[in-house]
Design a protein around this motif. Structure first.
Motif, PDB file in Angstrom:
ATOM      1  N   LEU A 262      66.950  -9.927  45.594  1.00  0.00           N
ATOM      2  CA  LEU A 262      67.184  -9.401  44.686  1.00  0.00           C
ATOM      3  C   LEU A 262      68.610  -8.596  44.786  1.00  0.00           C
ATOM      4  O   LEU A 262      69.595  -8.688  44.045  1.00  0.00           O
ATOM      5  CB  LEU A 262      66.242  -8.007  44.481  1.00  0.00           C
ATOM      6  CG  LEU A 262      64.806  -8.894  43.817  1.00  0.00           C
ATOM      7  CD1 LEU A 262      63.908  -7.619  43.934  1.00  0.00           C
ATOM      8  CD2 LEU A 262      64.840  -9.160  42.325  1.00  0.00           C
ATOM      9  N   LEU A 263      68.793  -8.200  46.065  1.00  0.00           N
ATOM     10  CA  LEU A 263      70.388  -7.609  46.341  1.00  0.00           C
ATOM     11  C   LEU A 263      71.305  -8.537  46.316  1.00  0.00           C
ATOM     12  O   LEU A 263      72.379  -8.227  45.870  1.00  0.00           O
ATOM     13  CB  LEU A 263      70.044  -6.946  47.591  1.00  0.00           C
ATOM     14  CG  LEU A 263      69.297  -5.703  47.836  1.00  0.00           C
ATOM     15  CD1 LEU A 263      68.995  -5.495  49.303  1.00  0.00           C
ATOM     16  CD2 LEU A 263      70.069  -4.307  47.081  1.00  0.00           C
ATOM     17  N   SER A 264      71.090  -9.788  46.574  1.00  0.00           N
ATOM     18  CA  SER A 264      72.273 -10.815  46.539  1.00  0.00           C
ATOM     19  C   SER A 264      72.238 -11.360  45.163  1.00  0.00           C
ATOM     20  O   SER A 264      73.069 -12.001  44.967  1.00  0.00           O
ATOM     21  CB  SER A 264      72.170 -12.067  47.613  1.00  0.00           C
ATOM     22  OG  SER A 264      71.009 -12.574  47.415  1.00  0.00           O
ATOM     23  N   GLY A 265      70.932 -11.412  44.588  1.00  0.00           N
ATOM     24  CA  GLY A 265      71.008 -11.950  43.195  1.00  0.00           C
ATOM     25  C   GLY A 265      70.992 -13.434  43.335  1.00  0.00           C
ATOM     26  O   GLY A 265      71.312 -14.442  42.452  1.00  0.00           O
ATOM     27  N   ARG A 266      70.464 -14.128  44.008  1.00  0.00           N
ATOM     28  CA  ARG A 266      70.113 -15.493  44.240  1.00  0.00           C
ATOM     29  C   ARG A 266      69.102 -15.717  45.452  1.00  0.00           C
ATOM     30  O   ARG A 266      68.331 -14.788  46.145  1.00  0.00           O
ATOM     31  CB  ARG A 266      71.475 -16.266  44.883  1.00  0.00           C
ATOM     32  CG  ARG A 266      71.839 -15.830  46.227  1.00  0.00           C
ATOM     33  CD  ARG A 266      73.211 -16.615  46.799  1.00  0.00           C
ATOM     34  NE  ARG A 266      73.287 -16.176  48.184  1.00  0.00           N
ATOM     35  CZ  ARG A 266      74.392 -16.890  48.781  1.00  0.00           C
ATOM     36  NH1 ARG A 266      74.947 -17.921  48.245  1.00  0.00           N
ATOM     37  NH2 ARG A 266      74.468 -16.561  49.947  1.00  0.00           N
TER      38      ARG A 266
ATOM     39  N   GLY B 159      78.083  -7.478  57.194  1.00  0.00           N
ATOM     40  CA  GLY B 159      78.147  -7.414  55.973  1.00  0.00           C
ATOM     41  C   GLY B 159      76.523  -7.772  55.372  1.00  0.00           C
ATOM     42  O   GLY B 159      76.211  -7.251  54.814  1.00  0.00           O
ATOM     43  N   PHE B 160      76.054  -8.792  56.208  1.00  0.00           N
ATOM     44  CA  PHE B 160      74.596  -9.098  55.833  1.00  0.00           C
ATOM     45  C   PHE B 160      73.701  -7.839  56.234  1.00  0.00           C
ATOM     46  O   PHE B 160      72.712  -7.401  55.360  1.00  0.00           O
ATOM     47  CB  PHE B 160      74.269 -10.302  56.586  1.00  0.00           C
ATOM     48  CG  PHE B 160      72.834 -10.813  56.252  1.00  0.00           C
ATOM     49  CD1 PHE B 160      72.704 -11.752  55.186  1.00  0.00           C
ATOM     50  CD2 PHE B 160      71.897 -10.534  56.694  1.00  0.00           C
ATOM     51  CE1 PHE B 160      71.533 -12.389  54.845  1.00  0.00           C
ATOM     52  CE2 PHE B 160      70.337 -10.767  56.399  1.00  0.00           C
ATOM     53  CZ  PHE B 160      70.432 -11.949  55.429  1.00  0.00           C
ATOM     54  N   ALA B 161      74.126  -7.332  57.350  1.00  0.00           N
ATOM     55  CA  ALA B 161      73.151  -6.306  57.823  1.00  0.00           C
ATOM     56  C   ALA B 161      73.442  -4.967  56.984  1.00  0.00           C
ATOM     57  O   ALA B 161      72.336  -4.393  56.792  1.00  0.00           O
ATOM     58  CB  ALA B 161      73.369  -6.015  59.236  1.00  0.00           C
ATOM     59  N   SER B 162      74.577  -4.638  56.515  1.00  0.00           N
ATOM     60  CA  SER B 162      74.517  -3.454  55.702  1.00  0.00           C
ATOM     61  C   SER B 162      74.220  -3.602  54.387  1.00  0.00           C
ATOM     62  O   SER B 162      73.918  -2.554  53.689  1.00  0.00           O
ATOM     63  CB  SER B 162      76.355  -3.116  56.056  1.00  0.00           C
ATOM     64  OG  SER B 162      76.706  -2.716  57.242  1.00  0.00           O
TER      65      SER B 162
ATOM     66  N   PHE C 160      70.067  -6.762  54.676  1.00  0.00           N
ATOM     67  CA  PHE C 160      69.230  -6.673  55.416  1.00  0.00           C
ATOM     68  C   PHE C 160      68.555  -5.244  55.415  1.00  0.00           C
ATOM     69  O   PHE C 160      67.274  -5.119  55.190  1.00  0.00           O
ATOM     70  CB  PHE C 160      69.485  -7.218  56.715  1.00  0.00           C
ATOM     71  CG  PHE C 160      68.112  -7.399  57.586  1.00  0.00           C
ATOM     72  CD1 PHE C 160      67.535  -8.615  57.629  1.00  0.00           C
ATOM     73  CD2 PHE C 160      67.564  -6.354  58.393  1.00  0.00           C
ATOM     74  CE1 PHE C 160      66.042  -8.641  58.342  1.00  0.00           C
ATOM     75  CE2 PHE C 160      66.373  -6.437  59.172  1.00  0.00           C
ATOM     76  CZ  PHE C 160      65.860  -7.822  59.164  1.00  0.00           C
ATOM     77  N   GLN C 161      69.303  -4.341  55.829  1.00  0.00           N
ATOM     78  CA  GLN C 161      69.000  -2.768  56.019  1.00  0.00           C
ATOM     79  C   GLN C 161      68.245  -2.138  54.849  1.00  0.00           C
ATOM     80  O   GLN C 161      67.506  -1.652  54.843  1.00  0.00           O
ATOM     81  CB  GLN C 161      70.045  -1.833  56.612  1.00  0.00           C
ATOM     82  CG  GLN C 161      70.397  -2.309  58.292  1.00  0.00           C
ATOM     83  CD  GLN C 161      69.201  -2.184  58.987  1.00  0.00           C
ATOM     84  OE1 GLN C 161      68.251  -1.316  58.838  1.00  0.00           O
ATOM     85  NE2 GLN C 161      68.991  -3.126  59.887  1.00  0.00           N
ATOM     86  N   PRO C 162      69.255  -2.185  53.726  1.00  0.00           N
ATOM     87  CA  PRO C 162      68.614  -1.718  52.522  1.00  0.00           C
ATOM     88  C   PRO C 162      67.365  -2.351  51.996  1.00  0.00           C
ATOM     89  O   PRO C 162      66.567  -1.735  51.527  1.00  0.00           O
ATOM     90  CB  PRO C 162      69.912  -2.080  51.266  1.00  0.00           C
ATOM     91  CG  PRO C 162      71.226  -2.519  52.084  1.00  0.00           C
ATOM     92  CD  PRO C 162      70.636  -2.912  53.438  1.00  0.00           C
TER      93      PRO C 162
ATOM     94  N   GLY D 278      61.230  -4.218  41.262  1.00  0.00           N
ATOM     95  CA  GLY D 278      62.503  -3.458  40.799  1.00  0.00           C
ATOM     96  C   GLY D 278      63.647  -4.349  41.107  1.00  0.00           C
ATOM     97  O   GLY D 278      63.884  -5.243  42.004  1.00  0.00           O
ATOM     98  N   VAL D 279      64.691  -4.109  40.113  1.00  0.00           N
ATOM     99  CA  VAL D 279      65.658  -4.671  40.161  1.00  0.00           C
ATOM    100  C   VAL D 279      66.995  -3.904  40.493  1.00  0.00           C
ATOM    101  O   VAL D 279      67.184  -2.830  39.868  1.00  0.00           O
ATOM    102  CB  VAL D 279      66.148  -5.335  38.920  1.00  0.00           C
ATOM    103  CG1 VAL D 279      67.417  -6.064  38.859  1.00  0.00           C
ATOM    104  CG2 VAL D 279      64.964  -6.110  38.489  1.00  0.00           C
ATOM    105  N   PRO D 280      67.732  -3.965  41.385  1.00  0.00           N
ATOM    106  CA  PRO D 280      68.943  -2.973  41.941  1.00  0.00           C
ATOM    107  C   PRO D 280      69.774  -2.754  40.701  1.00  0.00           C
ATOM    108  O   PRO D 280      70.252  -3.656  40.284  1.00  0.00           O
ATOM    109  CB  PRO D 280      69.435  -3.743  43.038  1.00  0.00           C
ATOM    110  CG  PRO D 280      68.283  -4.737  43.468  1.00  0.00           C
ATOM    111  CD  PRO D 280      67.569  -5.263  42.496  1.00  0.00           C
ATOM    112  N   VAL D 281      70.220  -1.591  40.765  1.00  0.00           N
ATOM    113  CA  VAL D 281      71.088  -1.254  39.684  1.00  0.00           C
ATOM    114  C   VAL D 281      72.550  -1.071  40.337  1.00  0.00           C
ATOM    115  O   VAL D 281      72.573  -0.613  41.173  1.00  0.00           O
ATOM    116  CB  VAL D 281      70.725   0.072  38.998  1.00  0.00           C
ATOM    117  CG1 VAL D 281      71.786   0.645  37.990  1.00  0.00           C
ATOM    118  CG2 VAL D 281      69.259   0.269  38.502  1.00  0.00           C
ATOM    119  N   ARG D 282      73.636  -1.601  39.539  1.00  0.00           N
ATOM    120  CA  ARG D 282      74.933  -1.596  40.006  1.00  0.00           C
ATOM    121  C   ARG D 282      75.921  -0.823  39.193  1.00  0.00           C
ATOM    122  O   ARG D 282      75.537  -0.805  38.154  1.00  0.00           O
ATOM    123  CB  ARG D 282      75.290  -3.141  40.789  1.00  0.00           C
ATOM    124  CG  ARG D 282      74.466  -3.471  41.625  1.00  0.00           C
ATOM    125  CD  ARG D 282      74.924  -4.912  42.160  1.00  0.00           C
ATOM    126  NE  ARG D 282      74.078  -5.452  43.234  1.00  0.00           N
ATOM    127  CZ  ARG D 282      72.918  -6.196  43.141  1.00  0.00           C
ATOM    128  NH1 ARG D 282      72.635  -6.378  41.735  1.00  0.00           N
ATOM    129  NH2 ARG D 282      72.364  -6.581  44.217  1.00  0.00           N
TER     130      ARG D 282
END
Length: 511
Positions: free
Chosen positions: A189-193, A355-358, A361-363, A386-390
């Protein structure tokens, strides 16, 4: 045997000659060596006697910094090892020992340095690693005859307050199978894919290392197994080094059919840096905008006398920009010859560890973005999870946030999670070592061998765990915003999800 003899404010080393008399250890110029401690003198005398009664001469002039640089230049090791040695030397050894004469460094000096590193907040395991590098450097100095004893050598049990417990690090955080699934869903969900979903499930159900997943090539994904031949190791320069896996642990990892299907569904892309088709690619544009030629967005904003947000609004054809301002921006674009995304609109060829961790992965694991003041991941609560809001005022537009799944979990923690899964399934140790790429040098391991039946039981057990996790996820919510997981949830009762034989076995075990 040689012995140490006190002579005023120094010690001299005496050793037995062929004639039965005793000689004194001398340097290359024939002058007697003055040792600072009795222990060093005794060791120098013993080594002189063992080496055919040849004097052992320390260097009282060469500085540690010069010797460390010369030592490093002589090494011919893997790029990752050379990088680690350079870090240890430049960041932790040279600041303390650079201007010290090699022969003047004592055990007390090394102990004091190690204590200061721990007081600075570094972990015991890290200090132990840096001390091992110092020991290597000084051991080679002993072999070269520069010093007579290695002051970094530490006698077993010396200086410890509580046995081995003091040097043990904190327990590694792990999760369960449902945790792996939920973590993978959030990352997607965070990456969108879907790629991040498949990648984290692969980490959790194969125990592969991070670099091995990043460097997994499409040609090594097979119906019931994946072959680990290479990894991509990220160097300090930003280059991803194509090299064998850690400890040369090339191996074949058996995987369940459903996981193999996820991996083969990935669209492999050939990267320009290695010319190989990899299963996974990066999730963001490459970090090269500062090196791109030609005008940038900020240059257009400066020429037009507006903000970069206004330029972006014009490029996106928003109605919020006044007509006169729009004309000014358009004219600036024409004057500078600005082309949007001129360098590349493609994603980076590979993930970057930090970048992947920050940002993924961590979120996903903690529900918070990292930083000095970790902030919750803002989401819209529907559809679950839930869908992340940006974007601007994301926190104000959100109506919920994620709770933690596994605080303290890292990508390597999924390797520990996989080992725990195998233990719970009763997997034989020889197969666990084979899956993880470990080497057991014991006699028992030498007489133990893996069999197809062992592998079948492991894949069946992993499939059972996965089915149970998907069912548990469906009980929370029958659908998912992540496409690949949503397909599994919708078809979990059909043969499309799992082979009929396995579904029959799962139903029989639950009845």
């Amino acid at each position: 045997m040689g012995y140490a003899e006190k002579r005023g404010d120094y010690w001299r080393a005496r050793y037995k000659l062929d004639s039965g008399k005793y000689g004194t250890v001398q340097d290359a110029n024939g002058a007697k060596v003055e040792f600072r401690t009795r222990r060093e003198a005794k060791k120098g005398a013993d080594e002189a006697e063992v080496k055919g009664l040849r004097p052992v001469a320390p260097s009282v002039r060469m500085r540690f910094g010069n010797w460390a640089n010369a030592w490093y230049e002589r090494q011919d090791l893997a790029a990752s090892t050379m990088q680690n040695y350079r870090r240890h030397i430049e960041e932790h050894l040279l600041p303390t020992f650079e201007d010290r004469e090699v022969g003047s460094i004592t055990s007390a000096d090394v102990d004091a340095w190690a204590k200061s590193e721990r007081m600075a907040g570094y972990a015991d395991a890290s200090v132990k690693t840096w001390r091992a590098t110092l020991h290597l450097i000084l051991a080679d100095a002993v072999d070269e005859g520069l010093i007579v004893a290695n002051p970094a050598t530490r006698r077993r049990g010396r200086g410890k307050r509580a046995g081995r417990s003091r040097s043990r690090g904190p327990e590694k955080a792990i999760t369960n199978v449902l945790g792996v699934l939920l973590l993978a869903e959030r990352a997607a969900l965070l990456s969108g894919r879907d790629d991040e979903f498949t990648a984290l499930v692969t980490l959790g159900f194969t125990g592969t290392r991070w670099g091995e997943v990043v460097g997994l090539e499409a040609q090594y994904v097979r119906p019931t197994e994946i072959r680990i031949e290479w990894q991509l190791y990220e160097l300090d320069t930003g280059e991803l080094h194509h090299c064998p896996p850690k400890d040369d642990s090339r191996r074949t990892v058996v995987v369940p059919a459903w996981l193999s299907g996820l991996l083969r569904a990935q669209t492999a892309k050939t990267c320009g840096c290695h010319g190989r088709a990899y299963v996974f690619s990066g999730h963001r544009p490459p970090n090269g905008s500062v090196r791109q030629l030609g005008p940038k967005l900020v240059d257009v904003a400066r020429r037009a006398g507006v903000s970069t947000g206004t330029v972006s609004a014009v490029l996106n054809n928003r109605d919020s920009v006044a007509a006169a301002t729009r004309e000014t921006v358009v004219q600036a674009i024409a004057d500078l010859g600005y082309v949007r995304n001129a360098a590349s609109g493609d994603l980076a060829a590979h993930w970057r560890r930090s970048g992947f961790a920050s940002w993924l992965f961590q979120p996903a694991a903690t529900g918070r973005y990292p930083g000095r003041n970790p902030r919750p991941v803002p989401i819209l609560g529907e559809p679950w999870p839930g869908v992340p809001v940006r974007g601007r005022n994301a926190a104000g537009r959100a109506d919920a946030c994620w709770v933690p799944i596994a605080p303290g979990l890292t990508p390597h923690g999924l390797r520990h999670t996989y080992k725990t899964m195998m233990i719970e399934l009763g997997t034989p140790p020889v197969l666990m070592d084979e899956q993880l790429g470990h080497l057991d040098g014991s006699v028992q391991a030498r007489y133990s061998h893996t069999t197809p039946e062992m592998r079948r039981k492991l894949t069946d057990g992993l499939t059972d765990l996965w089915v149970a996790a998907v069912e548990a996820r469906a009980e929370i919510s029958p659908r998912s915003p992540v496409g690949v997981l949503d397909e599994m949830l919708r078809t979990r009762s059909s043969p499309k999800f799992l082979p009929t034989e396995i579904k029959r076995r799962v139903r029989a075990s639950s009845s």
